[in-house]
Design an enzyme around this catalytic site. Structure first.
Site, PDB file in Angstrom:
ATOM      1  N   HIS A  40      -3.398   9.196  -0.177  1.00 17.02           N
ATOM      2  CA  HIS A  40      -4.005   7.865  -0.149  1.00 17.02           C
ATOM      3  C   HIS A  40      -3.138   6.919   0.684  1.00 17.02           C
ATOM      4  O   HIS A  40      -1.981   7.221   0.959  1.00 17.02           O
ATOM      5  CB  HIS A  40      -4.118   7.284  -1.573  1.00 17.02           C
ATOM      6  CG  HIS A  40      -5.287   7.818  -2.344  1.00 17.02           C
ATOM      7  ND1 HIS A  40      -5.221   8.990  -3.058  1.00 17.02           N
ATOM      8  CD2 HIS A  40      -6.544   7.342  -2.506  1.00 17.02           C
ATOM      9  CE1 HIS A  40      -6.397   9.217  -3.626  1.00 17.02           C
ATOM     10  NE2 HIS A  40      -7.215   8.242  -3.310  1.00 17.02           N
ATOM     11  N   LYS A  55      -1.541   2.013  -2.502  1.00 15.45           N
ATOM     12  CA  LYS A  55      -2.034   2.491  -3.806  1.00 15.45           C
ATOM     13  C   LYS A  55      -0.900   2.444  -4.829  1.00 15.45           C
ATOM     14  O   LYS A  55       0.196   2.935  -4.574  1.00 15.45           O
ATOM     15  CB  LYS A  55      -2.597   3.915  -3.669  1.00 15.45           C
ATOM     16  CG  LYS A  55      -3.243   4.404  -4.962  1.00 15.45           C
ATOM     17  CD  LYS A  55      -4.086   5.638  -4.736  1.00 15.45           C
ATOM     18  CE  LYS A  55      -4.654   6.181  -6.033  1.00 15.45           C
ATOM     19  NZ  LYS A  55      -5.537   5.237  -6.736  1.00 15.45           N
TER      20      LYS A  55
HETATM   21  N1  LIG Z   1     -13.124   4.488  -8.923  1.00 15.56           N
HETATM   22  C1  LIG Z   1     -13.182   4.456  -7.583  1.00 15.56           C
HETATM   23  O1  LIG Z   1     -14.139   4.962  -6.952  1.00 15.56           O
HETATM   24  C2  LIG Z   1     -12.090   3.754  -6.816  1.00 15.56           C
HETATM   25  C3  LIG Z   1     -12.105   3.688  -5.425  1.00 15.56           C
HETATM   26  C4  LIG Z   1     -11.106   2.970  -4.774  1.00 15.56           C
HETATM   27  C5  LIG Z   1     -10.106   2.342  -5.510  1.00 15.56           C
HETATM   28  N2  LIG Z   1     -10.104   2.459  -6.867  1.00 15.56           N
HETATM   29  C6  LIG Z   1      -9.121   1.765  -7.710  1.00 15.56           C
HETATM   30  O2  LIG Z   1      -9.526   0.408  -7.810  1.00 15.56           O
HETATM   31  C7  LIG Z   1      -8.372  -0.428  -8.012  1.00 15.56           C
HETATM   32  C8  LIG Z   1      -8.355  -1.542  -6.960  1.00 15.56           C
HETATM   33  O3  LIG Z   1      -8.232  -0.966  -5.670  1.00 15.56           O
HETATM   34  P1  LIG Z   1      -8.104  -1.884  -4.368  1.00 15.56           P
HETATM   35  O4  LIG Z   1      -7.887  -0.916  -3.259  1.00 15.56           O
HETATM   36  O5  LIG Z   1      -9.240  -2.858  -4.277  1.00 15.56           O
HETATM   37  O6  LIG Z   1      -6.750  -2.658  -4.689  1.00 15.56           O
HETATM   38  P2  LIG Z   1      -6.246  -4.068  -4.070  1.00 15.56           P
HETATM   39  O7  LIG Z   1      -4.784  -4.120  -4.345  1.00 15.56           O
HETATM   40  O8  LIG Z   1      -6.724  -4.224  -2.672  1.00 15.56           O
HETATM   41  O9  LIG Z   1      -6.991  -5.165  -4.967  1.00 15.56           O
HETATM   42  C9  LIG Z   1      -6.667  -5.425  -6.308  1.00 15.56           C
HETATM   43  C10 LIG Z   1      -7.135  -6.833  -6.641  1.00 15.56           C
HETATM   44  O10 LIG Z   1      -6.927  -7.057  -8.043  1.00 15.56           O
HETATM   45  C11 LIG Z   1      -6.455  -8.378  -8.198  1.00 15.56           C
HETATM   46  N3  LIG Z   1      -5.780  -8.521  -9.484  1.00 15.56           N
HETATM   47  C12 LIG Z   1      -4.489  -8.270  -9.830  1.00 15.56           C
HETATM   48  N4  LIG Z   1      -4.285  -8.567 -11.130  1.00 15.56           N
HETATM   49  C13 LIG Z   1      -5.482  -9.011 -11.606  1.00 15.56           C
HETATM   50  C14 LIG Z   1      -5.921  -9.462 -12.872  1.00 15.56           C
HETATM   51  N5  LIG Z   1      -5.096  -9.557 -13.916  1.00 15.56           N
HETATM   52  N6  LIG Z   1      -7.220  -9.788 -13.021  1.00 15.56           N
HETATM   53  C15 LIG Z   1      -8.079  -9.723 -11.971  1.00 15.56           C
HETATM   54  N7  LIG Z   1      -7.712  -9.321 -10.746  1.00 15.56           N
HETATM   55  C16 LIG Z   1      -6.424  -8.972 -10.568  1.00 15.56           C
HETATM   56  C17 LIG Z   1      -5.547  -8.624  -6.998  1.00 15.56           C
HETATM   57  O11 LIG Z   1      -5.421 -10.016  -6.773  1.00 15.56           O
HETATM   58  C18 LIG Z   1      -6.349  -7.934  -5.904  1.00 15.56           C
HETATM   59  O12 LIG Z   1      -7.285  -8.855  -5.351  1.00 15.56           O
HETATM   60  C19 LIG Z   1      -7.163   0.534  -7.959  1.00 15.56           C
HETATM   61  O13 LIG Z   1      -6.829   0.922  -9.272  1.00 15.56           O
HETATM   62  C20 LIG Z   1      -7.716   1.735  -7.187  1.00 15.56           C
HETATM   63  O14 LIG Z   1      -7.040   2.935  -7.493  1.00 15.56           O
HETATM   64  C21 LIG Z   1     -11.070   3.151  -7.520  1.00 15.56           C
END
Ligand SMILES: NC(=O)c1ccc[n+]([C@@H]2O[C@H](COP(=O)([O-])OP(=O)(O)OC[C@H]3O[C@@H](n4cnc5c(N)ncnc54)[C@H](O)[C@@H]3O)[C@@H](O)[C@H]2O)c1
Length: 238
Positions: free
Chosen positions: A135, A139
């Site tokens: 990834h 991540k």
């Molecule tokens: N299930 C899936 O298909 C899938 C796919 C991609 C990513 N993910 C997961 O999704 C999550 C987010 O991924 P991303 O790439 O968007 O990450 P990212 O770091 O780009 O975004 C995370 C967001 O969460 C916010 N955040 C932090 N603390 C918070 C809180 N207490 N309340 C609300 N928002 C808060 C941050 O400000 C940021 O905007 C990760 O855990 C990733 O592994 C899952």
């Protein structure tokens, strides 16, 4: 449908784009700078919340959203040791939650292929099995939630495997998951079976985040008027 996005990062922004394209309204966007806006009043007109935040924040966000009776979809990884507590709430209370460690349709087909191949390989213990995932460097969790789901699929179908471990595993009853963090890779997963004669490998490579985001929006549409705990199995009927 009125959608709230909780976690407005890479995934949250992609989900917003797809939700708007599908004719929904995004009425609220929450990230780490405005978490105080998660309140009963702000969520009273929200049809579904889509939560993609961070491993350390997902569980408390989800608990609050369920307190407010907001049907919630989450794809945040790295917190699933607490998933059972959320499932219990869905069984005991009239709340709605949809979780997938990976929302891509292709990955969910890959999960099924992994289970099917494991059933075949169970008769050939001379093959050593290994999971590799790659990834992007931002991540936060390792191994990925998808790799853990793949490992669970192996443990259910390979008699000799009882657990997974990070990196190298010498123990016969565990599966090693190797994690690599490189550039901007959206998500690659490999299952490798190797004997002294040959190697069998299945692989899924995501080309972008679009497939994950579309799956999350489809899940939101699916749970809008339902109660209980749901997964991709119900959405895709696979
Ligand atoms: N299930 C899936 O298909 C899938 C796919 C991609 C990513 N993910 C997961 O999704 C999550 C987010 O991924 P991303 O790439 O968007 O990450 P990212 O770091 O780009 O975004 C995370 C967001 O969460 C916010 N955040 C932090 N603390 C918070 C809180 N207490 N309340 C609300 N928002 C808060 C941050 O400000 C940021 O905007 C990760 O855990 C990733 O592994 C899952």
């Amino acid at each position: 449908m009125k959608i709230a996005i909780v976690g407005y990062g890479k995934m949250g922004k992609e989900i917003e784009r797809i939700a708007l394209n599908r004719g929904h309204q995004v009425v609220l966007k929450i990230d780490e700078n405005n978490i105080n806006e998660i309140s009963l009043d702000n969520f009273k007109d929200v049809d579904v919340a889509i939560e993609f935040s961070a491993p350390q924040s997902a569980f408390s966000n989800i608990m609050m959203l369920l307190d407010y009776k907001v049907p919630t979809v989450s794809g945040t990884t790295g917190w699933i040791d607490k998933l059972e507590l959320v499932k219990e709430r869905c069984e005991k209370e009239s709340v709605t939650f949809f979780y997938a460690s990976n929302f891509s349709i292709g990955v969910n087909l890959f999960f099924k292929l992994n289970e099917h191949l494991a059933k075949m390989m169970d008769q050939y213990p001379n093959y050593h099995v290994l999971i590799e995932e790659t990834h992007h460097t931002q991540k936060l969790d390792a191994p990925s939630g998808t790799a853990i789901t793949l490992a669970d699929g192996l443990i259910e179908n390979l008699e000799s495997k009882k657990k997974w471990e990070k990196e190298n595993s010498d123990s016969q009853d565990s599966i090693a998951i190797k994690s690599y963090r490189e550039g901007k890779v959206p998500g690659n997963h490999k299952i490798i079976y190797e004997s002294s004669f040959d190697k069998i490998m299945i692989e899924h490579n995501a080309k972008s985040r679009e497939g994950f985001a579309l799956g999350a929006v489809l899940a939101a549409e699916f749970i809008k008027d339902k109660n209980g705990y749901f997964t991709m199995d119900e959405l895709l009927k696979v």
